[in-house]
Enzyme design. Structure first.
Site, PDB file in Angstrom:
ATOM      1  N   THR A  40     -34.319 102.554  68.470  1.00 16.44           N
ATOM      2  CA  THR A  40     -32.981 102.486  69.083  1.00 16.44           C
ATOM      3  C   THR A  40     -32.744 103.678  69.987  1.00 16.44           C
ATOM      4  O   THR A  40     -33.239 104.773  69.726  1.00 16.44           O
ATOM      5  CB  THR A  40     -31.864 102.424  68.016  1.00 16.44           C
ATOM      6  OG1 THR A  40     -30.597 102.327  68.676  1.00 16.44           O
ATOM      7  CG2 THR A  40     -31.844 103.649  67.119  1.00 16.44           C
ATOM      8  N   ASN A  68     -29.464 104.129  70.846  1.00 12.61           N
ATOM      9  CA  ASN A  68     -28.031 104.375  70.570  1.00 12.61           C
ATOM     10  C   ASN A  68     -27.896 105.670  69.757  1.00 12.61           C
ATOM     11  O   ASN A  68     -28.372 105.747  68.628  1.00 12.61           O
ATOM     12  CB  ASN A  68     -27.484 103.161  69.799  1.00 12.61           C
ATOM     13  CG  ASN A  68     -26.029 103.315  69.407  1.00 12.61           C
ATOM     14  OD1 ASN A  68     -25.580 104.396  69.042  1.00 12.61           O
ATOM     15  ND2 ASN A  68     -25.292 102.225  69.470  1.00 12.61           N
ATOM     16  N   LYS A  85     -26.376 105.344  66.188  1.00 12.18           N
ATOM     17  CA  LYS A  85     -27.293 104.734  65.217  1.00 12.18           C
ATOM     18  C   LYS A  85     -28.407 105.713  64.841  1.00 12.18           C
ATOM     19  O   LYS A  85     -28.769 105.834  63.671  1.00 12.18           O
ATOM     20  CB  LYS A  85     -27.936 103.479  65.810  1.00 12.18           C
ATOM     21  CG  LYS A  85     -27.024 102.288  65.901  1.00 12.18           C
ATOM     22  CD  LYS A  85     -27.875 101.091  66.300  1.00 12.18           C
ATOM     23  CE  LYS A  85     -27.059  99.868  66.586  1.00 12.18           C
ATOM     24  NZ  LYS A  85     -27.923  98.752  66.974  1.00 12.18           N
ATOM     25  N   GLU A 122     -34.020  93.437  75.991  1.00 14.52           N
ATOM     26  CA  GLU A 122     -32.961  92.444  76.176  1.00 14.52           C
ATOM     27  C   GLU A 122     -32.682  91.739  74.848  1.00 14.52           C
ATOM     28  O   GLU A 122     -33.609  91.224  74.217  1.00 14.52           O
ATOM     29  CB  GLU A 122     -33.376  91.419  77.239  1.00 14.52           C
ATOM     30  CG  GLU A 122     -32.189  90.641  77.746  1.00 14.52           C
ATOM     31  CD  GLU A 122     -32.589  89.358  78.471  1.00 14.52           C
ATOM     32  OE1 GLU A 122     -31.759  88.436  78.502  1.00 14.52           O
ATOM     33  OE2 GLU A 122     -33.731  89.294  78.974  1.00 14.52           O
ATOM     34  N   ASP A 173     -29.950  95.465  64.263  1.00 19.33           N
ATOM     35  CA  ASP A 173     -28.981  94.803  65.119  1.00 19.33           C
ATOM     36  C   ASP A 173     -27.735  94.618  64.280  1.00 19.33           C
ATOM     37  O   ASP A 173     -27.804  94.166  63.133  1.00 19.33           O
ATOM     38  CB  ASP A 173     -29.489  93.466  65.651  1.00 19.33           C
ATOM     39  CG  ASP A 173     -28.671  93.053  66.866  1.00 19.33           C
ATOM     40  OD1 ASP A 173     -28.756  93.744  67.896  1.00 19.33           O
ATOM     41  OD2 ASP A 173     -27.927  92.057  66.784  1.00 19.33           O
ATOM     42  N   SER A 174     -26.624  95.044  64.834  1.00 19.05           N
ATOM     43  CA  SER A 174     -25.414  95.068  64.034  1.00 19.05           C
ATOM     44  C   SER A 174     -24.251  94.611  64.881  1.00 19.05           C
ATOM     45  O   SER A 174     -24.350  94.489  66.099  1.00 19.05           O
ATOM     46  CB  SER A 174     -25.187  96.477  63.492  1.00 19.05           C
ATOM     47  OG  SER A 174     -25.431  97.438  64.499  1.00 19.05           O
ATOM     48  N   PHE A 226     -18.840 105.906  65.463  1.00 16.27           N
ATOM     49  CA  PHE A 226     -18.984 105.456  66.852  1.00 16.27           C
ATOM     50  C   PHE A 226     -18.459 104.022  66.932  1.00 16.27           C
ATOM     51  O   PHE A 226     -17.991 103.457  65.942  1.00 16.27           O
ATOM     52  CB  PHE A 226     -20.452 105.550  67.312  1.00 16.27           C
ATOM     53  CG  PHE A 226     -21.383 104.585  66.614  1.00 16.27           C
ATOM     54  CD1 PHE A 226     -21.892 104.879  65.360  1.00 16.27           C
ATOM     55  CD2 PHE A 226     -21.741 103.365  67.195  1.00 16.27           C
ATOM     56  CE1 PHE A 226     -22.749 103.995  64.701  1.00 16.27           C
ATOM     57  CE2 PHE A 226     -22.599 102.484  66.544  1.00 16.27           C
ATOM     58  CZ  PHE A 226     -23.096 102.792  65.293  1.00 16.27           C
ATOM     59  N   GLY A 227     -18.562 103.438  68.112  1.00 19.49           N
ATOM     60  CA  GLY A 227     -18.223 102.023  68.288  1.00 19.49           C
ATOM     61  C   GLY A 227     -16.804 101.689  67.830  1.00 19.49           C
ATOM     62  O   GLY A 227     -15.835 102.345  68.225  1.00 19.49           O
ATOM     63  N   ASP A 251     -15.484 102.015  64.893  1.00 21.86           N
ATOM     64  CA  ASP A 251     -15.064 102.731  63.676  1.00 21.86           C
ATOM     65  C   ASP A 251     -13.580 103.133  63.648  1.00 21.86           C
ATOM     66  O   ASP A 251     -12.939 102.990  62.608  1.00 21.86           O
ATOM     67  CB  ASP A 251     -15.934 103.981  63.454  1.00 21.86           C
ATOM     68  CG  ASP A 251     -17.300 103.627  62.874  1.00 21.86           C
ATOM     69  OD1 ASP A 251     -17.450 102.493  62.378  1.00 21.86           O
ATOM     70  OD2 ASP A 251     -18.199 104.482  62.910  1.00 21.86           O
TER      71      ASP A 251
END
Ligand code: IMP
Length: 205
Positions: A9, A11, A14, A42, A71-72, A154-155, A157
């Site tokens: 990853t 990210n 992550k 992709e 993958d989340s 992150f994201g 949260d």
């Protein structure tokens, strides 16, 4: 050289969480930067599991190492399970940030009756260079709240409330999040396999 596992990853959120969750693996754990690989895979799969496999396989092929991908995503009941596998791309404008995606999600939820029940889901896939695959899965239930709270994580949260504790995922310390998150649960599910593979033993999965 002993067995190594590459974290598949780019990210940063992550990567940080995986490094902490798998700190017991020590030097066996490598980031893409440490092995000089940069790959944008992709995410063309229809499910978390398929996308985790695509990423793990691509990184294993590029590096010749075992590769672990997650993958989340976030599933909101009032939106029929959206954004789901599209969580990272959920915003109309190109170049959107995590903050833009949170704002867009809240905009989509406006006018819908609360509570906005939701869950984070995580699938982890580990691919070996020989083509074997292993999996772990984790889910974390909560609800979306209309105002952001907290600076951690992150994201999504800051708008994801853990009802029992009365705090958002972003109000937890990194250690607390890593005890209960969907990613932490998925890591626990696959940890025995990682240990066996790092000892060089075949694993039944
Ligand atoms: P992907 O797994 O790279 O497709 O991206 C998953 C997306 O889901 C992230 O970019 C975040 O938007 C969201 N997500 C996944 N895990 C978390 C989490 O632990 N906290 C907040 N958002 C998350």
């Amino acid at each position: 050289m002993g067995e190594k596992i590459l974290l598949a990853t780019q990210n940063p959120g992550k990567l940080r969480e995986f490094k902490a969750l798998l700190s017991d693996l020590g030097e066996a754990l490598l980031s893409p930067r440490e092995v000089g690989i940069r790959l944008e895979v992709e995410e063309s799969g229809q499910t978390y599991r398929e996308n985790a496999v695509l990423k793990a396989r691509a990184f294993a092929a590029a590096s010749g190492l075992m590769a672990l991908a997650d993958d989340s995503g976030l599933e909101v009941d009032a939106l029929g399970g959206a954004p789901g596998v599209r969580s990272a791309r959920f915003a109309p404008q190109p170049g959107a940030t995590d903050a833009d995606r949170r704002a867009y999600l809240l905009q989509r939820l406006q006018g819908r009756p609360q509570p906005w029940r939701a869950r984070f889901r995580c699938w982890i896939a580990l691919a070996t260079p020989e083509g074997a695959l292993y999996f772990g899965e984790g889910t974390c239930e909560g609800q979306i709240i209309p105002e952001e709270r907290g600076q951690g994580g992150f994201g999504y949260d800051p708008i994801f409330l853990l009802e029992e504790r009365g705090v958002t995922m972003a109000e937890l310390t990194a250690e607390e999040k890593n005890r209960l998150s969907h990613r932490a649960l998925a890591v626990e599910a696959i940890r025995p396999v990682l240990r066996r593979l790092l000892r060089g033993e075949p694993s039944a999965g």
